[in-house]
Write a protein that holds these residues in place. Structure first.
Motif, PDB file in Angstrom:
ATOM      1  N   VAL A 156      -6.758 -11.483  -9.916  1.00 33.32           N
ATOM      2  CA  VAL A 156      -7.144 -10.539  -8.868  1.00 33.32           C
ATOM      3  C   VAL A 156      -6.068 -10.592  -7.806  1.00 33.32           C
ATOM      4  CG1 VAL A 156      -8.891  -9.892  -7.191  1.00 33.32           C
ATOM      5  CG2 VAL A 156      -9.578 -10.966  -9.334  1.00 33.32           C
ATOM      6  N   ILE A 157      -5.414  -9.475  -7.550  1.00 35.52           N
ATOM      7  CA  ILE A 157      -4.321  -9.423  -6.579  1.00 35.52           C
ATOM      8  C   ILE A 157      -4.811  -8.700  -5.339  1.00 35.52           C
ATOM      9  CG2 ILE A 157      -2.001  -8.568  -6.141  1.00 35.52           C
ATOM     10  CD1 ILE A 157      -1.508  -8.868  -9.169  1.00 35.52           C
ATOM     11  N   LEU A 163       0.210 -10.600   0.405  1.00 37.50           N
ATOM     12  CA  LEU A 163      -0.149 -10.544  -1.003  1.00 37.50           C
ATOM     13  C   LEU A 163      -0.529 -11.923  -1.512  1.00 37.50           C
ATOM     14  CD1 LEU A 163       2.728  -8.233  -2.293  1.00 37.50           C
ATOM     15  CD2 LEU A 163       0.356  -7.588  -1.851  1.00 37.50           C
ATOM     16  N   ARG A 164      -1.606 -11.988  -2.279  1.00 31.08           N
ATOM     17  CA  ARG A 164      -2.019 -13.240  -2.891  1.00 31.08           C
ATOM     18  C   ARG A 164      -2.779 -12.923  -4.172  1.00 31.08           C
ATOM     19  NH1 ARG A 164      -5.106 -16.058   1.682  1.00 31.08           N
ATOM     20  NH2 ARG A 164      -3.812 -14.752   2.998  1.00 31.08           N
ATOM     21  N   ALA A 165      -2.780 -13.883  -5.095  1.00 27.54           N
ATOM     22  CA  ALA A 165      -3.463 -13.711  -6.374  1.00 27.54           C
ATOM     23  C   ALA A 165      -4.498 -14.813  -6.553  1.00 27.54           C
ATOM     24  CB  ALA A 165      -2.459 -13.726  -7.522  1.00 27.54           C
ATOM     25  N   LEU A 166      -5.677 -14.455  -7.070  1.00 22.05           N
ATOM     26  CA  LEU A 166      -6.753 -15.390  -7.349  1.00 22.05           C
ATOM     27  C   LEU A 166      -7.056 -15.373  -8.849  1.00 22.05           C
ATOM     28  CD1 LEU A 166      -9.294 -14.373  -4.537  1.00 22.05           C
ATOM     29  CD2 LEU A 166      -7.374 -15.978  -4.365  1.00 22.05           C
ATOM     30  N   ARG A 176       0.765 -17.002  -3.212  1.00 20.69           N
ATOM     31  CA  ARG A 176       0.748 -16.205  -1.989  1.00 20.69           C
ATOM     32  C   ARG A 176       2.186 -15.883  -1.646  1.00 20.69           C
ATOM     33  NH1 ARG A 176      -1.993 -18.442   3.480  1.00 20.69           N
ATOM     34  NH2 ARG A 176      -3.622 -18.914   1.932  1.00 20.69           N
ATOM     35  N   LYS A 177       2.519 -14.603  -1.667  1.00 21.09           N
ATOM     36  CA  LYS A 177       3.941 -14.276  -1.529  1.00 21.09           C
ATOM     37  C   LYS A 177       4.118 -12.806  -1.150  1.00 21.09           C
ATOM     38  CE  LYS A 177       6.361 -16.388  -4.386  1.00 21.09           C
ATOM     39  NZ  LYS A 177       6.984 -16.908  -5.627  1.00 21.09           N
ATOM     40  N   GLY A 178       4.797 -12.543  -0.021  1.00 21.07           N
ATOM     41  CA  GLY A 178       5.197 -11.196   0.349  1.00 21.07           C
ATOM     42  C   GLY A 178       4.104 -10.369   0.992  1.00 21.07           C
ATOM     43  N   VAL A 201       2.495  -6.952 -14.761  1.00 24.85           N
ATOM     44  CA  VAL A 201       3.241  -6.529 -13.567  1.00 24.85           C
ATOM     45  C   VAL A 201       2.345  -5.660 -12.683  1.00 24.85           C
ATOM     46  CG1 VAL A 201       5.494  -6.619 -14.706  1.00 24.85           C
ATOM     47  CG2 VAL A 201       4.163  -4.508 -14.780  1.00 24.85           C
ATOM     48  N   PHE A 202       2.799  -5.467 -11.452  1.00 28.27           N
ATOM     49  CA  PHE A 202       2.144  -4.531 -10.545  1.00 28.27           C
ATOM     50  C   PHE A 202       3.171  -4.017  -9.554  1.00 28.27           C
ATOM     51  CE2 PHE A 202       1.993  -8.589  -8.471  1.00 28.27           C
ATOM     52  CZ  PHE A 202       2.028  -8.353  -7.109  1.00 28.27           C
ATOM     53  N   HIS A 203       2.856  -2.911  -8.906  1.00 33.77           N
ATOM     54  CA  HIS A 203       3.764  -2.291  -7.936  1.00 33.77           C
ATOM     55  C   HIS A 203       3.258  -2.506  -6.515  1.00 33.77           C
ATOM     56  CE1 HIS A 203       5.259   0.007 -11.465  1.00 33.77           C
ATOM     57  NE2 HIS A 203       6.384   0.051 -10.775  1.00 33.77           N
ATOM     58  N   VAL A 204       4.212  -2.644  -5.588  1.00 30.52           N
ATOM     59  CA  VAL A 204       3.899  -2.823  -4.167  1.00 30.52           C
ATOM     60  C   VAL A 204       4.714  -1.815  -3.364  1.00 30.52           C
ATOM     61  CG1 VAL A 204       4.067  -4.368  -2.187  1.00 30.52           C
ATOM     62  CG2 VAL A 204       3.315  -5.256  -4.394  1.00 30.52           C
TER      63      VAL A 204
END
Length: 406
Positions: A156-157, A163-166, A176-178, A201-204
């Motif tokens: 889960v982003i 930005l962080r991912a669980l 946790r990055k960016g 992947v994902f886009h930001v």
């Protein structure tokens, strides 16, 4: 209900008395159809056969079923900032578990976990993981605010002050990055649902003096590539882009009636593909968000809500598409729905299909709520009323020709 089916062409029609059939939703390869008295029916998309019909549900939100492995989760008793949930067995339609109404009103599937969260301005950013099969609470957390959420496989982003991912199953923070806005990829049916996105992947999107769209790895958060966008070209647009297939990004500004389309995949600097301004009258806006099907962009705009189309790279600018009903009337106030290969239009009395800027067919429905629902690339669902008005029908029709069974 009655069923008329052509198995070879995968066309079918369901018939029922008025007030029985609701608007269909396609999720997880199944057609879910609201039935009178709060029931939900699962329908085989190829044969039109009713697989099961649930017991009555309390105020179900039938527009947002969430398939999660062996169950399909249905929001119930939805109101502003609050929602309950009922999990139905995907094979039988029986109730597996219920969750009482809470302020966790947003939902997404992540593997075998149901992720619930809220994103309202007057609530803190709560989030929780629930076992999809049992309804058991696995973990919960709270952030100052969850601005956006994406699911990538079992991750889960979040955009929650960075930005962080669980881990969806345990709730453990993986990285946790960016900063930036994580964007749903092309084909995502709803924000937070995966659709055809690549789980790796994902886009930001980052706005500011140097707008940038970056590609990041879902397992580490590391930036893999970045594309810069010209700030001056985007001065009229306040929001992030909509990502389309073919490595394209669409910017739209409703009140200014402007849109721009860029190519970004594999490029250090975005390349403009299309720049348009539709319907230049004052005090008008897009009636709904522009949609892109293949190399064509469509908008509904103007004082009479007319349909316009423009082809990428054509250079000729937008042109109006007149849509005429079978009885000769011009379609007014249409709603547009994009499919994989067609644009479908409806004004409550007529449905139409458009491909490559050309109207392929129109069909009379004589029903107010006749919004088409694409079913793959070759078929479309839409309702109609019988000539005697004593029967409503749901058609699974051919997308290219409009052929339907009656």
């Amino acid at each position: 209900m009655t069923i008329d089916a052509d198995a070879e062409r995968r066309l079918w029609t369901l018939g029922a008395p008025p007030g029985v059939l609701g608007r269909p939703v396609v999720a997880g390869g199944t057609v879910y159809l609201p039935i009178a008295d709060g029931r939900l029916a699962a329908v085989d998309p190829d044969r039109g056969r009713v697989l099961w019909c649930s017991a009555p549900l309390t105020e179900p939100d039938t527009t947002r079923p969430v398939p999660v492995g062996e169950v399909v989760v249905m929001p119930v008793q939805r109101e502003h900032g609050r929602c309950g949930y009922v999990a139905l067995d995907a094979v039988t339609g029986t109730v597996r578990w219920k969750r009482i109404k809470s302020d966790l009103h947003r939902v997404a599937a992540a593997g075998s976990t149901l992720v619930l969260w809220n994103d309202t301005y007057d609530e803190r950013g709560k989030i929780a993981g629930v076992d999809a099969l049992t309804g058991e609470l696995l973990w919960e957390n709270e952030f100052e605010r969850i601005w956006r959420l994406l699911v990538r496989g079992e991750r889960v982003i979040l955009d929650a002050g960075g930005l962080r991912a669980l881990d969806a199953r345990s709730g453990e923070e993986l990285w946790r990055k960016g900063h930036g806005n994580p964007l749903p990829g092309p084909g995502s049916p709803l924000p937070g649902q995966q659709g055809t996105d690549d789980a790796a992947v994902f886009h930001v999107w980052k706005d500011g003096t140097e707008p940038e769209l970056s590609l990041r790895a879902a397992d580490t958060g590391e930036q893999l590539a970045a594309t810069r966008f010209p700030r001056r070209a985007l001065r009229h647009f306040s929001g992030p882009p909509i990502l389309l297939d073919g490595g394209r990004a669409l910017f739209a500004e409703s009140y200014g009636r402007r849109l721009q389309l860029f190519a970004h995949s594999g490029l250090a600097a975005a390349e403009p593909l299309l720049e348009l301004r539709f319907a230049r009258w004052r005090f008008t806006s897009f009636s709904e968000d522009p949609v892109c099907v293949g190399d064509w962009v469509y908008v509904v705009a103007g004082r009479r809500d007319q349909v316009y189309a423009a082809q990428c790279g054509d250079g000729s600018g937008p042109r109006r598409i007149p849509v005429t009903a079978p009885d000769g009337r011009t379609m007014t106030l249409p709603r547009a729905v994009a499919g994989p290969g067609h644009l479908f239009l409806s004004d409550g009395r007529t449905v139409a299909a458009v491909r490559d800027g050309r109207v392929l067919w129109t069909k009379a429905t004589d029903m107010y709520d006749s919004q088409p629902v694409p079913l793959g690339s070759d078929r479309v669902l839409f309702p109609s009323r019988s000539r005697t008005a004593d029967r409503n029908r749901l058609h699974c029709a051919d997308a290219e020709t409009g052929h339907r069974l009656t």
